[in-house]
Enzyme design. Structure first.
Site, PDB file in Angstrom:
ATOM      1  N   GLY A  43       0.672  -1.262   0.137  1.00 23.57           N
ATOM      2  CA  GLY A  43      -0.022   0.045   0.002  1.00 23.57           C
ATOM      3  C   GLY A  43       0.777   1.283  -0.125  1.00 23.57           C
ATOM      4  N   THR A  44       1.981   1.382  -0.526  1.00 26.81           N
ATOM      5  CA  THR A  44       2.360   2.526  -0.775  1.00 26.81           C
ATOM      6  C   THR A  44       1.840   3.541  -1.511  1.00 26.81           C
ATOM      7  OG1 THR A  44       4.385   2.049  -2.568  1.00 26.81           O
ATOM      8  CG2 THR A  44       4.981   1.363  -0.213  1.00 26.81           C
ATOM      9  N   ASN A  45       1.273   3.202  -2.702  1.00 31.78           N
ATOM     10  CA  ASN A  45       0.660   4.016  -3.461  1.00 31.78           C
ATOM     11  C   ASN A  45      -0.725   4.502  -2.739  1.00 31.78           C
ATOM     12  OD1 ASN A  45       1.419   4.480  -6.303  1.00 31.78           O
ATOM     13  ND2 ASN A  45       1.907   2.412  -6.090  1.00 31.78           N
ATOM     14  N   LYS A 100     -16.762 -15.130  -9.200  1.00 30.47           N
ATOM     15  CA  LYS A 100     -16.019 -13.891  -9.342  1.00 30.47           C
ATOM     16  C   LYS A 100     -17.220 -12.684  -9.313  1.00 30.47           C
ATOM     17  CE  LYS A 100     -11.685 -15.161 -11.081  1.00 30.47           C
ATOM     18  NZ  LYS A 100     -11.496 -16.770 -11.873  1.00 30.47           N
ATOM     19  N   MET A 130      -4.520  -7.149  -7.159  1.00 28.88           N
ATOM     20  CA  MET A 130      -4.048  -8.306  -7.805  1.00 28.88           C
ATOM     21  C   MET A 130      -5.120  -8.898  -8.280  1.00 28.88           C
ATOM     22  SD  MET A 130      -1.013  -7.592  -7.428  1.00 28.88           S
ATOM     23  CE  MET A 130      -0.325  -8.995  -8.377  1.00 28.88           C
ATOM     24  N   VAL A 174     -10.503  -6.827 -12.443  1.00 31.56           N
ATOM     25  CA  VAL A 174     -11.691  -5.940 -12.007  1.00 31.56           C
ATOM     26  C   VAL A 174     -12.563  -6.511 -13.394  1.00 31.56           C
ATOM     27  CG1 VAL A 174     -12.780  -3.892 -12.141  1.00 31.56           C
ATOM     28  CG2 VAL A 174     -10.860  -4.145 -10.804  1.00 31.56           C
ATOM     29  N   ASN A 213      -5.878   2.925 -12.603  1.00 27.25           N
ATOM     30  CA  ASN A 213      -4.923   2.051 -12.053  1.00 27.25           C
ATOM     31  C   ASN A 213      -3.499   2.573 -12.289  1.00 27.25           C
ATOM     32  OD1 ASN A 213      -3.801  -0.313 -11.201  1.00 27.25           O
ATOM     33  ND2 ASN A 213      -3.372  -1.132 -13.175  1.00 27.25           N
ATOM     34  N   HIS A 267       0.347   1.437 -12.948  1.00 30.13           N
ATOM     35  CA  HIS A 267       1.128   0.015 -13.620  1.00 30.13           C
ATOM     36  C   HIS A 267       2.597   0.563 -13.657  1.00 30.13           C
ATOM     37  CE1 HIS A 267       1.732  -3.589 -15.431  1.00 30.13           C
ATOM     38  NE2 HIS A 267       2.606  -2.864 -16.523  1.00 30.13           N
TER      39      HIS A 267
HETATM   40  C1  GRF Z   1       2.842  -1.021  -7.703  1.00 36.24           C
HETATM   41  O1  GRF Z   1       4.297  -1.179  -8.210  1.00 36.24           O
HETATM   42  C2  GRF Z   1       1.917  -0.518  -8.656  1.00 36.24           C
HETATM   43  O2  GRF Z   1       2.418  -0.036  -9.846  1.00 36.24           O
HETATM   44  C3  GRF Z   1       1.450  -2.042  -9.027  1.00 36.24           C
HETATM   45  O3  GRF Z   1       1.613  -2.752  -8.031  1.00 36.24           O
HETATM   46  C4  GRF Z   1       2.477  -2.007  -7.087  1.00 36.24           C
HETATM   47  C5  GRF Z   1       1.639  -1.814  -5.676  1.00 36.24           C
HETATM   48  O4  GRF Z   1       2.523  -1.242  -4.947  1.00 36.24           O
HETATM   49  N1  GRF Z   1       0.068  -2.010  -9.638  1.00 36.24           N
HETATM   50  P1  GRF Z   1       1.877  -0.490  -3.542  1.00 36.24           P
HETATM   51  O5  GRF Z   1       1.231  -1.735  -2.961  1.00 36.24           O
HETATM   52  O6  GRF Z   1       1.367   0.607  -3.963  1.00 36.24           O
HETATM   53  O7  GRF Z   1       3.231  -0.351  -2.464  1.00 36.24           O
END
Ligand code: GRF
EC number: 2.1.2.2
Length: 206
Positions: free
Chosen positions: A16-18, A69, A94, A97, A111, A113
């Site tokens: 969850g860093t994003n 699903k 992961m 959707v 999203n 990526h």
């Molecule tokens: C990130 O690299 C994002 O681009 C990809 O999954 C990773 C998630 O990292 N979709 P985080 O959980 O946000 O740290």
């Protein structure tokens, strides 16, 4: 923040860093939105812990509790709708959707990526970029459609690939850029600065 603020729903499976970057930008006011709910398919997702630490409703929804699903996706949609979410942000989510997401949130799912799409869709993309020998990779914020990592591109950042990089060092350098461009792209949507023209995302006329 008032209750009519632009509301985000975040789906995350991992550390969850994003998500953290989105939280930080909403808290500092540089992103004019608030996170209404965080949902995860993993009970142990660090993202849930981060959300709870910031007083945000953060729920594990167990995929095994649903017959298929579609039923699982319908439950997520129903939670997001009940919180009046304006935009769904996938942040290291992961799962693919599927409907009824697209009918519930048309052009309202985004999203991040870790490659310069359309190069290297899918998983383990930093390693794939190194193995292919590209000199630049990066990250992409895009709208989500039925095909994986294929929706209209909103914003990208370029990151050089160094001779000494392994997947981990490249991922770390790309991640720094992810944390910058994801909140920025969301702010563009909040501000209605962009529109989709076929598959191109262009500046909206004001
Ligand atoms: C990130 O690299 C994002 O681009 C990809 O999954 C990773 C998630 O990292 N979709 P985080 O959980 O946000 O740290």
């Amino acid at each position: 923040m008032t209750s009519n603020a632009f509301k985000l729903g975040v789906l995350a499976s991992g550390r969850g860093t994003n998500l953290q970057s989105i939280i930080d930008h909403t808290e500092s006011g540089s992103l004019a939105a608030r996170i209404a709910v965080i949902l995860s398919d993993r009970e142990d997702a660090g993202a849930l812990e981060r959300g709870r630490r910031h007083g945000i409703e953060s729920r594990f929804v167990d995929p095994k509790a649903f017959p298929d699903k579609r039923a699982y996706n319908a439950e997520l949609v129903s939670i997001l709708q009940s919180r009046a979410v304006d935009l769904v942000c996938l942040a290291g989510y992961m799962r693919i959707v599927r409907e009824p997401f697209f009918e519930a949130f048309p052009n309202r799912i985004v999203n991040i990526h870790p490659s310069l799409l359309p190069a290297f869709p899918g998983l383990d993309v930093q390693q794939k970029a190194i193995d292919y020998g590209v000199k630049f990779s990066g990250c992409t914020v895009h709208y989500v459609n039925e095909d994986v990592d294929s929706g209209p591109i909103i914003l990208q950042a370029v990151v050089p690939v160094e001779d000494t990089d392994d997947a981990e060092t490249l991922a770390a350098r790309i991640l720094e850029q992810e944390h910058i461009i994801y909140p920025r792209a969301i702010q563009w949507i909040v501000d209605k600065k962009i529109r989709i023209d076929h598959r191109r995302v262009v500046r909206a006329e004001s």
